[in-house]
Design a protein around this motif. Sequence first.
Motif, PDB file in Angstrom:
ATOM      1  N   TRP A   1       0.956  -1.210   0.283  1.00  0.00           N
ATOM      2  CA  TRP A   1       0.562   0.089   0.140  1.00  0.00           C
ATOM      3  C   TRP A   1       1.135   0.565   0.001  1.00  0.00           C
ATOM      4  N   VAL A   2       0.734   1.967  -0.885  1.00  0.00           N
ATOM      5  CA  VAL A   2       1.797   2.861  -1.331  1.00  0.00           C
ATOM      6  C   VAL A   2       0.512   4.416  -1.340  1.00  0.00           C
ATOM      7  N   ILE A   3       1.035   5.487  -0.197  1.00  0.00           N
ATOM      8  CA  ILE A   3      -0.082   6.886   0.036  1.00  0.00           C
ATOM      9  C   ILE A   3       0.224   7.520  -0.262  1.00  0.00           C
ATOM     10  N   GLU A   4      -0.082   8.847  -1.067  1.00  0.00           N
ATOM     11  CA  GLU A   4       0.224  10.520  -1.365  1.00  0.00           C
ATOM     12  C   GLU A   4       0.138  10.953  -0.055  1.00  0.00           C
ATOM     13  N   ASP A   5       1.505  11.786   0.938  1.00  0.00           N
ATOM     14  CA  ASP A   5       1.115  12.010   1.548  1.00  0.00           C
ATOM     15  C   ASP A   5       0.557  13.136   1.806  1.00  0.00           C
ATOM     16  N   ASP A   6      -0.540  13.132   1.494  1.00  0.00           N
ATOM     17  CA  ASP A   6      -1.702  14.518   1.483  1.00  0.00           C
ATOM     18  C   ASP A   6      -2.681  14.492   2.456  1.00  0.00           C
TER      19      ASP A   6
ATOM     20  N   ALA B   1      -5.496  16.108   5.094  1.00  0.00           N
ATOM     21  CA  ALA B   1      -6.195  17.230   5.325  1.00  0.00           C
ATOM     22  C   ALA B   1      -6.766  17.121   6.410  1.00  0.00           C
ATOM     23  N   GLY B   2      -6.836  16.186   7.664  1.00  0.00           N
ATOM     24  CA  GLY B   2      -6.673  16.377   8.703  1.00  0.00           C
ATOM     25  C   GLY B   2      -5.463  15.325   9.330  1.00  0.00           C
ATOM     26  N   GLU B   3      -6.154  14.609  10.616  1.00  0.00           N
ATOM     27  CA  GLU B   3      -5.047  14.062  10.917  1.00  0.00           C
ATOM     28  C   GLU B   3      -4.324  12.844   9.921  1.00  0.00           C
ATOM     29  N   ARG B   4      -3.273  12.631  10.446  1.00  0.00           N
ATOM     30  CA  ARG B   4      -2.810  11.037   9.269  1.00  0.00           C
ATOM     31  C   ARG B   4      -2.584  10.129  10.159  1.00  0.00           C
ATOM     32  N   PRO B   5      -3.785   8.913   9.390  1.00  0.00           N
ATOM     33  CA  PRO B   5      -2.730   7.581  10.987  1.00  0.00           C
ATOM     34  C   PRO B   5      -1.155   7.191  10.305  1.00  0.00           C
ATOM     35  N   PRO B   6      -1.153   6.821  11.628  1.00  0.00           N
ATOM     36  CA  PRO B   6       0.678   6.202  11.333  1.00  0.00           C
ATOM     37  C   PRO B   6       0.828   4.724  11.014  1.00  0.00           C
ATOM     38  N   LEU B   7       0.275   4.435   9.216  1.00  0.00           N
ATOM     39  CA  LEU B   7       0.494   4.115   8.685  1.00  0.00           C
ATOM     40  C   LEU B   7       1.599   3.053   8.554  1.00  0.00           C
ATOM     41  N   ASP B   8       2.567   3.703   8.674  1.00  0.00           N
ATOM     42  CA  ASP B   8       3.992   3.455   8.565  1.00  0.00           C
ATOM     43  C   ASP B   8       4.922   2.663   9.309  1.00  0.00           C
ATOM     44  N   LYS B   9       3.925   2.663  10.176  1.00  0.00           N
ATOM     45  CA  LYS B   9       4.575   2.127  11.106  1.00  0.00           C
ATOM     46  C   LYS B   9       3.935   0.285  10.856  1.00  0.00           C
TER      47      LYS B   9
ATOM     48  N   GLU C   1       4.045   2.732   2.692  1.00  0.00           N
ATOM     49  CA  GLU C   1       4.361   4.117   2.146  1.00  0.00           C
ATOM     50  C   GLU C   1       3.767   5.477   1.795  1.00  0.00           C
ATOM     51  N   PHE C   2       4.286   5.730   2.739  1.00  0.00           N
ATOM     52  CA  PHE C   2       4.632   7.603   2.474  1.00  0.00           C
ATOM     53  C   PHE C   2       4.868   8.346   1.522  1.00  0.00           C
TER      54      PHE C   2
END
Length: 476
Positions: free
Chosen positions: A261-266, A268-276, A280-281
């Motif tokens: 899962w690769v996500i554009e780091d954009d 608007a609100g809070e970002r879930p810490p899925l990189d843990k 990939e952000f």
Amino acid sequence: MADYFDIKNNAEQMSVQNYARSDVINGVMHLGVGAFHRAHQAVFFDRLLAHSEGYKWGIVGVNLRAQDRPSFSQLETQKGEYILKTMSADADIEYEYIRSIVGLIDGSSTPQKVDDLMASQAIQLVTFTVTEGGYYLDENKMLMLDHPLIKEDLKGERNTLYAFLYAGLKQRSQLINGKITLLSCDNLRHNGQLLKAGLIQFLKAKNENELISWVESNVSFPCSMVDRITPQPSQQHIDDVQRRFGIADEMTVMGEDFIQWVIEDDFAGERPPLDKVGVEFVKDVEPYEEAKIRILNAGHTVMVYQAALKQLTFFDEAMQDSELKKYFRDFILQDSIPAIGQSMVDLSAYSKVIERRFSNANIGDTVERICTDGYAKFSIFVYPTLDAIFRLGGVPHKTIAGIASWFVFMNKVANGELNIPYHEPNLDKLHEFSNDESGINAFVMDSFLWKNVPSDFPDFAVHLRSAIELEQKKYP
């Protein structure tokens, strides 16, 4: 909330993340709770919930379609819980108890509950998986305002994604004015941009100028790339789980051991810490999208109709067929990789990973499933390679061979000469592609499928006609 299944006696055979569901806060709303979501995004969030900062990212699954109520109802019975069975090419099997879907709403019968949820402060992220046709955009990215379902939704009905987003976002803007992220999780390139384009056009058609301004300031639409081969749920795996663990799971889902899962780091609100947990952000998703769409998705598409003509049942059988395996490698090396060009992704290494995944006999991914929706898949997954190779001065012979196999396949199915169901949402668009001179000409010159290629490169028509003739002789 207590766990639905009692797995104390199976703890050593099944992995379960260390968190209590009663501690989880709903932070994610997912529209369309199908097998892919349950084998992909729900798995990442299940792993995230085990982290101390992940407790507020539980999922509320929302059903949008009346025809999906039976399976959704069973998921409700199981409190959103189920077993994920992962199978590798080496026959390694793992079982995971997935519990991240902590709430369920049937939006097809209670749409107001969906609006209320989207307007709640805790919800920071709305995710969804829709089919290629679920955006209702034409080849110029214009919303199909004359489509019957869009027409109904503009009058207040609830058929499409846009109708639910419109109602929920309007209520959110009026009640809490809270920022929110809408995250597409499907196979379309630039999916976030497409979603925004379609939604804004829908709002314009509703004359919701004030809401459009609010969306522009408070909503983000990041692109993402998702990847995991997930066959349709099978009774075989349900029976295996029930037999092995003695639990009444009717919602077992199975997937391959590869997940990405690769996500554009954009956000608007809070970002879930899925990189843990391995997500990939990135600043730009496009290189990952292009690699996946032009190698995996296009590879599936150009090969599967040849597999169907050979009357193969499972896609891994195609990779055991020496002719088709060579075809796949030639398509990647001669057409796909040259068409992509320079990339931050190691395309050669990636293609080898894809070949290994396609060869996984334990997945049981059917030719019938992958044949589905050819009209959309060729225009989205295959056209870019076709166009790029011609513009580079070459001839994409392998791509054209795959296109020809689809033409022969669809006509054999139409004539009852091939014993395989073809699930094609755009079947009406294929009627003119009959197996005669006028039908072949309509197919070769179709502007939705091939856009400007027939006019810009007249050799395309010559090569495609020749390839169709060759396929017809091969499969008389």
